[in-house]
Write a protein that holds these residues in place. Structure first.
Motif, PDB file in Angstrom:
ATOM      1  N   LEU A  51      -8.414   9.519  -5.546  1.00 20.81           N
ATOM      2  CA  LEU A  51      -8.970   9.389  -6.892  1.00 20.81           C
ATOM      3  C   LEU A  51      -9.142  10.719  -7.605  1.00 20.81           C
ATOM      4  CD1 LEU A  51     -11.683   6.594  -6.465  1.00 20.81           C
ATOM      5  CD2 LEU A  51      -9.365   6.377  -7.344  1.00 20.81           C
ATOM      6  N   GLU A  55      -3.709  10.135 -11.473  1.00 22.19           N
ATOM      7  CA  GLU A  55      -3.446  10.026 -12.910  1.00 22.19           C
ATOM      8  C   GLU A  55      -4.048   8.704 -13.401  1.00 22.19           C
ATOM      9  OE1 GLU A  55      -2.094  12.275 -14.852  1.00 22.19           O
ATOM     10  OE2 GLU A  55      -1.849  13.650 -13.171  1.00 22.19           O
ATOM     11  N   ASP A  57      -7.381   7.289 -15.817  1.00 24.29           N
ATOM     12  CA  ASP A  57      -8.496   7.661 -16.681  1.00 24.29           C
ATOM     13  C   ASP A  57      -9.737   6.856 -16.319  1.00 24.29           C
ATOM     14  OD1 ASP A  57      -8.651   5.231 -18.833  1.00 24.29           O
ATOM     15  OD2 ASP A  57      -6.576   5.641 -18.239  1.00 24.29           O
ATOM     16  N   ALA A  58     -10.873   7.365 -16.725  1.00 27.75           N
ATOM     17  CA  ALA A  58     -12.143   6.733 -16.358  1.00 27.75           C
ATOM     18  C   ALA A  58     -12.246   5.313 -16.903  1.00 27.75           C
ATOM     19  CB  ALA A  58     -13.305   7.583 -16.885  1.00 27.75           C
ATOM     20  N   PHE A  61     -10.231   3.031 -14.657  1.00 25.26           N
ATOM     21  CA  PHE A  61     -10.966   2.938 -13.398  1.00 25.26           C
ATOM     22  C   PHE A  61     -12.134   1.966 -13.532  1.00 25.26           C
ATOM     23  CE2 PHE A  61     -14.367   4.348 -10.547  1.00 25.26           C
ATOM     24  CZ  PHE A  61     -13.683   4.461  -9.332  1.00 25.26           C
ATOM     25  N   THR A 124      -9.443   1.736  -5.835  1.00 28.03           N
ATOM     26  CA  THR A 124     -10.510   1.258  -6.724  1.00 28.03           C
ATOM     27  C   THR A 124     -10.926  -0.168  -6.380  1.00 28.03           C
ATOM     28  OG1 THR A 124      -9.619   2.648  -8.496  1.00 28.03           O
ATOM     29  CG2 THR A 124     -11.158   0.913  -9.137  1.00 28.03           C
ATOM     30  N   ALA A 162     -15.924  11.324  -6.882  1.00 29.87           N
ATOM     31  CA  ALA A 162     -14.640  11.080  -7.545  1.00 29.87           C
ATOM     32  C   ALA A 162     -14.840  10.658  -8.997  1.00 29.87           C
ATOM     33  CB  ALA A 162     -13.865  10.005  -6.789  1.00 29.87           C
ATOM     34  N   LEU A 166     -13.474  12.507 -12.312  1.00 23.65           N
ATOM     35  CA  LEU A 166     -12.669  11.810 -13.305  1.00 23.65           C
ATOM     36  C   LEU A 166     -13.257  11.953 -14.704  1.00 23.65           C
ATOM     37  CD1 LEU A 166     -11.731   8.451 -11.508  1.00 23.65           C
ATOM     38  CD2 LEU A 166     -10.137  10.207 -12.288  1.00 23.65           C
ATOM     39  N   ASP A 169     -12.878  15.510 -15.908  1.00 28.60           N
ATOM     40  CA  ASP A 169     -11.508  16.024 -15.823  1.00 28.60           C
ATOM     41  C   ASP A 169     -11.469  17.326 -15.013  1.00 28.60           C
ATOM     42  OD1 ASP A 169      -8.789  15.933 -16.237  1.00 28.60           O
ATOM     43  OD2 ASP A 169      -8.868  17.046 -18.131  1.00 28.60           O
ATOM     44  N   ASP A 171     -10.784  19.291 -11.252  1.00 22.41           N
ATOM     45  CA  ASP A 171     -10.024  19.219  -9.999  1.00 22.41           C
ATOM     46  C   ASP A 171     -10.856  19.776  -8.850  1.00 22.41           C
ATOM     47  OD1 ASP A 171      -7.742  18.182 -11.243  1.00 22.41           O
ATOM     48  OD2 ASP A 171      -7.016  20.185 -11.764  1.00 22.41           O
TER      49      ASP A 171
END
Length: 291
Positions: A51, A55, A57-58, A61, A124, A162, A166, A169, A171
Protein backbone atom coordinates in the motif's frame (compact mmCIF):
# COMPACT_ATOMS: atom_id res chain seq x y z
CA UNK A 1 -6.99 -17.38 -22.57
CA UNK A 2 -6.58 -20.89 -21.14
CA UNK A 3 -2.81 -20.37 -20.84
CA UNK A 4 -3.38 -17.10 -18.94
CA UNK A 5 -5.86 -18.70 -16.55
CA UNK A 6 -3.58 -21.68 -15.96
CA UNK A 7 -0.70 -19.29 -15.23
CA UNK A 8 -2.86 -17.67 -12.52
CA UNK A 9 -4.11 -20.87 -10.90
CA UNK A 10 -0.94 -23.01 -11.21
CA UNK A 11 1.05 -21.26 -8.42
CA UNK A 12 -1.97 -21.47 -6.10
CA UNK A 13 -2.45 -25.19 -6.77
CA UNK A 14 1.32 -25.82 -6.53
CA UNK A 15 1.70 -23.98 -3.21
CA UNK A 16 -1.34 -25.55 -1.55
CA UNK A 17 -0.46 -28.93 -3.06
CA UNK A 18 3.03 -28.69 -1.59
CA UNK A 19 1.60 -28.16 1.91
CA UNK A 20 -0.99 -30.90 1.45
CA UNK A 21 1.60 -33.41 0.19
CA UNK A 22 4.11 -32.46 2.89
CA UNK A 23 1.70 -33.43 5.66
CA UNK A 24 0.41 -36.53 3.86
CA UNK A 25 4.01 -37.78 3.59
CA UNK A 26 4.23 -37.64 7.39
CA UNK A 27 6.40 -34.54 7.79
CA UNK A 28 5.84 -32.04 10.60
CA UNK A 29 4.59 -28.53 9.92
CA UNK A 30 4.31 -26.02 12.79
CA UNK A 31 0.95 -24.50 11.81
CA UNK A 32 0.57 -22.41 14.98
CA UNK A 33 4.07 -20.92 14.65
CA UNK A 34 3.76 -20.21 10.91
CA UNK A 35 0.31 -18.65 11.39
CA UNK A 36 1.64 -16.30 14.07
CA UNK A 37 4.64 -15.47 11.88
CA UNK A 38 2.46 -14.70 8.86
CA UNK A 39 -0.17 -12.65 10.69
CA UNK A 40 2.10 -10.79 13.11
CA UNK A 41 5.09 -10.11 10.87
CA UNK A 42 4.47 -11.13 7.26
CA UNK A 43 1.03 -9.57 6.78
CA UNK A 44 1.89 -6.16 8.31
CA UNK A 45 5.02 -6.06 6.14
CA UNK A 46 2.95 -7.04 3.10
CA UNK A 47 0.40 -4.30 3.83
CA UNK A 48 3.12 -1.66 4.11
CA UNK A 49 5.05 -2.90 1.09
CA UNK A 50 1.92 -3.08 -1.08
CA UNK A 51 0.00 0.00 0.00
CA UNK A 52 2.75 2.46 0.84
CA UNK A 53 4.16 2.45 -2.69
CA UNK A 54 0.94 1.60 -4.54
CA UNK A 55 -0.57 3.67 -7.30
CA UNK A 56 -3.86 3.96 -5.42
CA UNK A 57 -5.42 7.19 -4.24
CA UNK A 58 -6.99 7.56 -0.82
CA UNK A 59 -10.49 7.94 -2.32
CA UNK A 60 -10.30 4.62 -4.19
CA UNK A 61 -8.83 2.97 -1.11
CA UNK A 62 -11.64 4.26 1.10
CA UNK A 63 -14.40 3.33 -1.35
CA UNK A 64 -12.96 -0.18 -1.72
CA UNK A 65 -12.93 -0.61 2.06
CA UNK A 66 -16.49 0.71 2.28
CA UNK A 67 -17.67 -1.60 -0.52
CA UNK A 68 -16.07 -4.60 1.21
CA UNK A 69 -17.70 -3.68 4.52
CA UNK A 70 -21.10 -3.36 2.85
CA UNK A 71 -20.74 -6.75 1.12
CA UNK A 72 -19.79 -8.37 4.44
CA UNK A 73 -22.77 -6.76 6.16
CA UNK A 74 -25.12 -7.90 3.38
CA UNK A 75 -23.73 -11.43 3.55
CA UNK A 76 -24.29 -11.38 7.30
CA UNK A 77 -27.92 -10.38 6.78
CA UNK A 78 -28.33 -13.07 4.10
CA UNK A 79 -27.22 -15.67 6.64
CA UNK A 80 -30.66 -15.59 8.28
CA UNK A 81 -32.35 -16.62 5.03
CA UNK A 82 -29.63 -19.13 4.13
CA UNK A 83 -29.89 -20.75 7.56
CA UNK A 84 -33.60 -21.45 6.97
CA UNK A 85 -32.95 -22.86 3.50
CA UNK A 86 -30.15 -25.12 4.76
CA UNK A 87 -31.87 -25.87 8.09
CA UNK A 88 -28.86 -24.86 10.16
CA UNK A 89 -28.25 -22.59 13.13
CA UNK A 90 -27.53 -19.11 11.77
CA UNK A 91 -24.65 -18.74 14.24
CA UNK A 92 -22.91 -21.71 12.61
CA UNK A 93 -23.30 -20.23 9.11
CA UNK A 94 -22.54 -16.58 9.91
CA UNK A 95 -18.74 -16.75 9.73
CA UNK A 96 -18.55 -19.04 6.65
CA UNK A 97 -21.02 -16.77 4.85
CA UNK A 98 -19.19 -13.56 5.71
CA UNK A 99 -15.50 -14.43 5.59
CA UNK A 100 -13.99 -15.78 2.36
CA UNK A 101 -10.34 -16.80 2.07
CA UNK A 102 -9.08 -13.41 0.90
CA UNK A 103 -5.62 -14.05 2.39
CA UNK A 104 -4.18 -17.53 1.85
CA UNK A 105 -5.91 -17.98 -1.51
CA UNK A 106 -7.27 -14.58 -2.52
CA UNK A 107 -4.03 -12.61 -2.48
CA UNK A 108 -2.03 -15.06 -4.63
CA UNK A 109 -4.85 -15.24 -7.21
CA UNK A 110 -5.13 -11.43 -7.32
CA UNK A 111 -1.34 -11.07 -7.62
CA UNK A 112 -1.00 -13.49 -10.52
CA UNK A 113 -4.18 -12.30 -12.26
CA UNK A 114 -3.83 -8.52 -11.94
CA UNK A 115 -0.18 -7.96 -11.03
CA UNK A 116 1.20 -5.37 -8.64
CA UNK A 117 -1.30 -2.73 -9.80
CA UNK A 118 -4.24 -4.81 -8.58
CA UNK A 119 -2.49 -6.30 -5.57
CA UNK A 120 -3.04 -3.13 -3.54
CA UNK A 121 -6.82 -3.49 -4.02
CA UNK A 122 -6.56 -7.16 -3.05
CA UNK A 123 -4.76 -6.14 0.15
CA UNK A 124 -7.45 -3.51 0.83
CA UNK A 125 -10.23 -6.10 0.63
CA UNK A 126 -8.23 -8.59 2.72
CA UNK A 127 -7.51 -6.18 5.57
CA UNK A 128 -11.16 -5.07 5.70
CA UNK A 129 -12.29 -8.69 5.98
CA UNK A 130 -9.64 -9.27 8.67
CA UNK A 131 -10.86 -6.28 10.68
CA UNK A 132 -14.40 -7.69 10.66
CA UNK A 133 -13.21 -11.21 11.37
CA UNK A 134 -11.03 -10.34 14.33
CA UNK A 135 -13.59 -8.02 15.93
CA UNK A 136 -16.99 -9.60 15.24
CA UNK A 137 -15.42 -13.06 15.07
CA UNK A 138 -13.78 -12.64 18.46
CA UNK A 139 -17.01 -11.24 19.87
CA UNK A 140 -18.94 -14.29 18.65
CA UNK A 141 -16.49 -16.84 20.05
CA UNK A 142 -15.36 -15.38 23.35
CA UNK A 143 -16.41 -13.17 26.22
CA UNK A 144 -13.30 -11.06 26.02
CA UNK A 145 -13.09 -7.51 24.72
CA UNK A 146 -12.61 -7.66 20.92
CA UNK A 147 -11.08 -4.18 20.98
CA UNK A 148 -8.18 -5.56 23.03
CA UNK A 149 -7.58 -8.25 20.41
CA UNK A 150 -7.71 -5.58 17.72
CA UNK A 151 -5.24 -3.41 19.61
CA UNK A 152 -2.81 -6.33 19.75
CA UNK A 153 -3.01 -6.94 15.99
CA UNK A 154 0.08 -5.51 14.19
CA UNK A 155 -1.76 -5.40 10.85
CA UNK A 156 -4.03 -2.66 12.23
CA UNK A 157 -1.04 -0.40 12.83
CA UNK A 158 0.36 -1.24 9.41
CA UNK A 159 -2.97 -0.16 7.88
CA UNK A 160 -2.95 3.12 9.82
CA UNK A 161 0.64 3.86 8.75
CA UNK A 162 -0.16 3.01 5.13
CA UNK A 163 -3.25 5.24 5.25
CA UNK A 164 -1.21 8.13 6.64
CA UNK A 165 1.34 7.68 3.85
CA UNK A 166 -1.41 7.56 1.22
CA UNK A 167 -3.17 10.66 2.54
CA UNK A 168 0.04 12.70 2.76
CA UNK A 169 1.54 11.30 -0.46
CA UNK A 170 4.68 10.30 1.48
CA UNK A 171 7.10 7.52 0.61
CA UNK A 172 8.78 5.24 3.09
CA UNK A 173 12.50 5.81 3.58
CA UNK A 174 14.40 3.47 1.23
CA UNK A 175 15.90 1.41 4.06
CA UNK A 176 12.43 0.75 5.53
CA UNK A 177 10.86 0.14 2.12
CA UNK A 178 13.56 -2.39 1.22
CA UNK A 179 13.26 -4.12 4.59
CA UNK A 180 9.46 -4.56 4.52
CA UNK A 181 9.65 -5.63 0.87
CA UNK A 182 12.15 -8.36 1.76
CA UNK A 183 10.19 -9.56 4.81
CA UNK A 184 6.86 -9.52 2.98
CA UNK A 185 8.27 -11.88 0.37
CA UNK A 186 7.71 -14.99 2.50
CA UNK A 187 4.08 -14.19 3.26
CA UNK A 188 2.21 -15.33 0.13
CA UNK A 189 4.14 -18.63 -0.28
CA UNK A 190 3.64 -19.51 3.39
CA UNK A 191 -0.07 -18.62 3.14
CA UNK A 192 -0.49 -21.11 0.30
CA UNK A 193 1.53 -23.87 1.94
CA UNK A 194 -0.37 -23.42 5.22
CA UNK A 195 -3.67 -23.59 3.31
CA UNK A 196 -2.65 -26.99 1.94
CA UNK A 197 -1.52 -28.17 5.36
CA UNK A 198 -4.83 -27.06 6.92
CA UNK A 199 -6.85 -28.86 4.24
CA UNK A 200 -4.82 -32.03 4.86
CA UNK A 201 -5.74 -31.92 8.56
CA UNK A 202 -9.45 -31.28 8.05
CA UNK A 203 -11.72 -34.30 8.30
CA UNK A 204 -14.74 -34.01 6.03
CA UNK A 205 -17.89 -35.94 6.91
CA UNK A 206 -20.70 -34.10 5.15
CA UNK A 207 -19.84 -33.45 1.51
CA UNK A 208 -23.43 -33.07 0.31
CA UNK A 209 -24.28 -30.30 2.78
CA UNK A 210 -20.95 -28.63 2.07
CA UNK A 211 -21.58 -28.56 -1.67
CA UNK A 212 -25.10 -27.20 -1.17
CA UNK A 213 -23.81 -24.32 0.95
CA UNK A 214 -21.05 -23.48 -1.54
CA UNK A 215 -23.42 -23.44 -4.51
CA UNK A 216 -25.56 -20.96 -2.57
CA UNK A 217 -22.80 -18.73 -1.21
CA UNK A 218 -20.60 -18.16 -4.26
CA UNK A 219 -23.15 -16.60 -6.68
CA UNK A 220 -24.69 -14.61 -3.82
CA UNK A 221 -21.31 -13.13 -2.80
CA UNK A 222 -20.33 -12.38 -6.40
CA UNK A 223 -23.70 -10.75 -7.13
CA UNK A 224 -23.62 -8.56 -4.01
CA UNK A 225 -20.02 -7.53 -4.65
CA UNK A 226 -20.83 -6.62 -8.26
CA UNK A 227 -23.91 -4.62 -7.30
CA UNK A 228 -22.33 -2.75 -4.40
CA UNK A 229 -19.17 -2.04 -6.39
CA UNK A 230 -21.26 -0.59 -9.22
CA UNK A 231 -23.30 1.47 -6.74
CA UNK A 232 -20.14 3.02 -5.28
CA UNK A 233 -18.64 3.51 -8.75
CA UNK A 234 -15.42 1.66 -7.95
CA UNK A 235 -12.58 1.84 -10.48
CA UNK A 236 -12.87 -1.10 -12.92
CA UNK A 237 -9.89 -3.00 -11.50
CA UNK A 238 -11.00 -2.47 -7.89
CA UNK A 239 -14.52 -3.58 -8.87
CA UNK A 240 -13.25 -6.79 -10.48
CA UNK A 241 -11.00 -7.59 -7.53
CA UNK A 242 -13.81 -6.99 -5.04
CA UNK A 243 -15.97 -9.54 -6.90
CA UNK A 244 -13.05 -11.98 -7.11
CA UNK A 245 -12.02 -11.67 -3.47
CA UNK A 246 -15.54 -11.97 -2.07
CA UNK A 247 -16.08 -15.10 -4.22
CA UNK A 248 -13.14 -16.91 -2.66
CA UNK A 249 -13.78 -20.19 -0.80
CA UNK A 250 -14.60 -20.27 2.91
CA UNK A 251 -11.59 -19.21 5.00
CA UNK A 252 -9.83 -21.85 7.10
CA UNK A 253 -10.02 -19.49 10.09
CA UNK A 254 -13.78 -20.10 10.19
CA UNK A 255 -13.06 -23.72 11.09
CA UNK A 256 -10.79 -22.58 13.91
CA UNK A 257 -13.45 -20.18 15.20
CA UNK A 258 -16.06 -22.95 15.06
CA UNK A 259 -13.79 -25.23 17.09
CA UNK A 260 -13.24 -22.51 19.65
CA UNK A 261 -16.96 -21.76 19.96
CA UNK A 262 -17.90 -25.49 19.72
CA UNK A 263 -20.40 -24.76 16.96
CA UNK A 264 -20.44 -27.76 14.62
CA UNK A 265 -16.75 -27.64 13.62
CA UNK A 266 -17.11 -30.82 11.52
CA UNK A 267 -19.79 -29.16 9.39
CA UNK A 268 -17.72 -25.98 8.99
CA UNK A 269 -14.75 -28.17 7.99
CA UNK A 270 -16.84 -29.59 5.14
CA UNK A 271 -17.65 -26.04 4.00
CA UNK A 272 -13.96 -25.10 3.91
CA UNK A 273 -12.95 -28.28 2.08
CA UNK A 274 -15.80 -28.34 -0.46
CA UNK A 275 -15.61 -24.64 -1.28
CA UNK A 276 -11.84 -24.84 -1.82
CA UNK A 277 -12.21 -27.79 -4.20
CA UNK A 278 -15.07 -26.11 -6.06
CA UNK A 279 -13.05 -22.92 -6.40
CA UNK A 280 -10.62 -24.77 -8.68
CA UNK A 281 -13.56 -25.10 -11.08
CA UNK A 282 -15.38 -21.78 -10.77
CA UNK A 283 -12.45 -19.39 -10.22
CA UNK A 284 -11.03 -19.88 -13.75
CA UNK A 285 -14.52 -19.19 -15.14
CA UNK A 286 -14.87 -16.09 -12.98
CA UNK A 287 -11.39 -14.90 -13.97
CA UNK A 288 -12.21 -15.39 -17.65
CA UNK A 289 -15.13 -13.01 -17.16
CA UNK A 290 -13.30 -10.44 -15.02
CA UNK A 291 -9.92 -10.24 -16.76
Amino acid sequence: MFAELFAVMAPVIAGAGLGFGWVRLGHDYPVAFVTRLVFNIGTPALVLASLAGAEIDADSFGRTMLATALVLTAMGAATLVSARLLRRDWRVLLAPMMYPNTGNMGLPVVLYAFGEAGFAFGITVMVTVSLFQFTLGTMMTSRGNPLKSLAKTPTVYAILIALALLLTDTDLPPWIANSVDLISGFTVPLMLITLGVSLAHIQVRNLRSGLGFCLLRMPLAAGLAWGIGALLNLPPMAHAILVLQMSMPVAVFNYLFAQKARREPEYVASLVFCSTLLSLIYLPLLLAWLM
